[in-house]
Scaffold this motif. Structure first.
Motif, short mmCIF file in Angstrom:
data_model
loop_
_atom_site.label_atom_id
_atom_site.label_comp_id
_atom_site.label_asym_id
_atom_site.label_seq_id
_atom_site.Cartn_x
_atom_site.Cartn_y
_atom_site.Cartn_z
N UNK A 15 -91.84 -25.75 -3.61
CA UNK A 15 -91.35 -25.40 -4.93
C UNK A 15 -91.68 -26.45 -5.96
N UNK A 16 -91.49 -26.11 -7.23
CA UNK A 16 -91.76 -27.09 -8.30
C UNK A 16 -90.73 -28.21 -8.28
N UNK A 17 -91.05 -29.27 -8.97
CA UNK A 17 -90.14 -30.40 -9.08
C UNK A 17 -88.82 -29.96 -9.70
N UNK A 33 -88.62 -29.52 9.58
CA UNK A 33 -88.44 -28.93 8.25
C UNK A 33 -89.28 -29.75 7.28
N UNK A 34 -90.33 -29.14 6.76
CA UNK A 34 -91.22 -29.82 5.81
C UNK A 34 -90.78 -29.45 4.40
N UNK A 35 -90.46 -30.45 3.59
CA UNK A 35 -89.94 -30.18 2.26
C UNK A 35 -90.65 -31.05 1.22
N UNK A 36 -91.11 -30.41 0.13
CA UNK A 36 -91.76 -31.18 -0.93
C UNK A 36 -92.54 -30.29 -1.87
N UNK A 37 -93.20 -30.94 -2.82
CA UNK A 37 -93.92 -30.20 -3.85
C UNK A 37 -95.39 -30.54 -3.97
N UNK A 38 -95.94 -31.31 -3.02
CA UNK A 38 -97.36 -31.61 -3.06
C UNK A 38 -98.10 -30.49 -2.35
N UNK A 39 -98.55 -29.52 -3.15
CA UNK A 39 -99.08 -28.28 -2.59
C UNK A 39 -100.38 -28.50 -1.81
N UNK A 40 -101.19 -29.48 -2.22
CA UNK A 40 -102.42 -29.76 -1.49
C UNK A 40 -102.11 -30.20 -0.07
N UNK A 41 -101.04 -30.96 0.11
CA UNK A 41 -100.63 -31.37 1.46
C UNK A 41 -100.27 -30.14 2.31
N UNK A 42 -99.44 -29.27 1.73
CA UNK A 42 -99.06 -28.05 2.45
C UNK A 42 -100.29 -27.22 2.80
N UNK A 87 -94.81 -29.08 -12.78
CA UNK A 87 -94.09 -27.91 -12.28
C UNK A 87 -94.89 -26.63 -12.50
N UNK A 88 -95.56 -26.54 -13.64
CA UNK A 88 -96.38 -25.36 -13.93
C UNK A 88 -97.53 -25.25 -12.93
N UNK A 89 -98.18 -26.38 -12.63
CA UNK A 89 -99.27 -26.37 -11.65
C UNK A 89 -98.75 -25.99 -10.26
N UNK A 90 -97.59 -26.49 -9.90
CA UNK A 90 -97.01 -26.17 -8.60
C UNK A 90 -96.72 -24.67 -8.49
N UNK A 91 -96.18 -24.09 -9.55
CA UNK A 91 -95.88 -22.66 -9.55
C UNK A 91 -97.17 -21.83 -9.52
N UNK A 136 -99.94 -22.66 -8.02
CA UNK A 136 -100.32 -22.68 -6.61
C UNK A 136 -99.54 -21.61 -5.84
N UNK A 137 -98.23 -21.61 -6.04
CA UNK A 137 -97.34 -20.80 -5.21
C UNK A 137 -97.47 -19.30 -5.49
N UNK A 138 -97.80 -18.95 -6.71
CA UNK A 138 -97.89 -17.51 -7.04
C UNK A 138 -98.98 -16.82 -6.23
N UNK A 139 -99.99 -17.54 -5.81
CA UNK A 139 -101.03 -16.93 -5.00
C UNK A 139 -100.92 -17.27 -3.52
N UNK A 140 -99.77 -17.82 -3.12
CA UNK A 140 -99.59 -18.30 -1.75
C UNK A 140 -99.26 -17.14 -0.82
N UNK A 141 -99.95 -17.03 0.33
CA UNK A 141 -99.64 -15.94 1.26
C UNK A 141 -98.41 -16.25 2.12
N UNK A 142 -97.80 -15.18 2.65
CA UNK A 142 -96.70 -15.31 3.63
C UNK A 142 -95.55 -16.16 3.12
N UNK A 143 -95.16 -15.92 1.88
CA UNK A 143 -94.15 -16.75 1.23
C UNK A 143 -92.91 -15.93 0.91
#
Length: 314
Positions: A17-19, A103-112, A279-283, A285-292
């Motif tokens: 998620x976003x910051x 449980x992996x938690x954070x906002x660095x989408x490239x890592x995920x 936060x906008x960049x993180x979102x 990323x997530x809007x096109x994320x599969x299986x979410x």
């Protein structure tokens, strides 16, 4: 790994998620209800001494809810997505070996993304090559370095801004180490995670609410002594503005303010704006994320939604 062995593995839970969206609070709730261990997925939390401005959990919170991959490197060092994947896979395997849930938690989408989709076989950072690139840039300028990149990797040059030395260095470094472009190498994917992986994203329903949470948290950081934290970091001769650690959102703006580039109010404005842009960049990323599965900030049913999908009997 065989299908039967994969089925026996404890699942992996990802909280993205976003910051300022409430990821950490949800991870704490999961820790209260499950036999789990938390792994941080955050490119700022890896740095020692980067505490207040990175919204690192407090020492009291970490004592109650230990996090892995926090405070693992010095801020003078670099830490790549490949480094994260190596370390995260090691921690996941160790946690699962004890029958517990990572449980992996954070906002660095490239890592995920790198962990879940498999990371390309890019070479590790090379201090000598990096120093040579930086020395060349000191003489010729970053726009010249960008032109060099365009000659060997036009796709990366299109994506990387000429004023982004961190990513320029990495793209040129990869080419000079391998004689292959980053674009070519990133088309080859590595190993992904075994077993069941549950992916959740948490955010506010309204952008305005997220912006308010970001501004509130930034002001709380300032009250907690963020400026003094950066002043202490600036005492170190080996830290400078072009390091990945200092370029973290918030730290860069405070560093520039303390260097006299603009006043305090402008620093606050720029810091909040940069955090909103993150936060906008993180979102995006997530809007096109599969299986979410999407969760809503402060929804009391979030924990129950995760537990229902988990269906795990440890």
């Amino acid at each position: 790994m065989s299908d039967s062995k994969q089925a026996d593995l404890p699942p992996v839970i990802c909280i993205m998620g976003p910051t300022a969206s409430g990821k950490t609070d949800l991870a704490f709730q999961l820790s209260d209800h499950l036999p789990c261990d938390i792994i941080s997925v955050d490119s700022a939390l890896v740095y020692k001494g980067f505490d207040i401005g990175s919204a690192k959990p407090t020492s009291e919170e970490l004592a109650k809810y230990p996090h892995r991959l926090i405070d693992i490197i010095d801020p003078s060092e670099s830490y790549s997505a490949a480094d994260f994947c190596r370390d995260a896979k090691r921690e996941i395997a160790e946690i699962r070996s004890r029958g517990r849930i990572p449980v992996l938690v954070g906002g660095t989408m490239m890592y995920f993304k790198s962990l879940l989709e498999g990371i390309s076989p890019l070479p590790a950072a090379n201090a000598e090559i990096r120093a040579a690139i930086e020395a060349e840039a000191e003489v010729s300028g970053w726009h010249h370095m960008h032109q060099l990149l365009a000659q060997v990797d036009p796709v990366a040059a299109e994506r990387i801004h000429p004023n982004d030395p961190q990513r320029l260095i990495r793209a040129l470094e990869v080419y000079r180490l391998t004689n292959k472009s980053m674009t070519e190498l990133t088309q080859v994917k590595g190993e992904t995670l075994d077993g069941k992986v549950l992916q959740f994203a948490i955010s506010t329903t309204e952008r305005a609410e997220l912006h308010q949470r970001i501004e509130l948290r930034y002001n709380i950081m300032l009250e907690q002594g963020f400026q003094a934290e950066v002043e202490q970091l600036m005492q170190r001769a080996d830290l400078h503005e072009n390091l990945p650690s200092v370029r973290c959102v918030g730290y860069r703006q405070m560093w520039q303010h303390l260097n006299g580039e603009f006043d305090f109010d402008e620093m606050v404005f720029r810091g909040v704006c940069a955090t909103r842009q993150l936060a906008k960049r993180q979102l995006t990323w997530l809007r096109g994320w599969p299986n979410l599965t999407w969760l809503t900030t402060n929804d009391e049913n979030n924990l129950q939604q995760v537990l229902q999908q988990l269906n795990y009997r440890g």
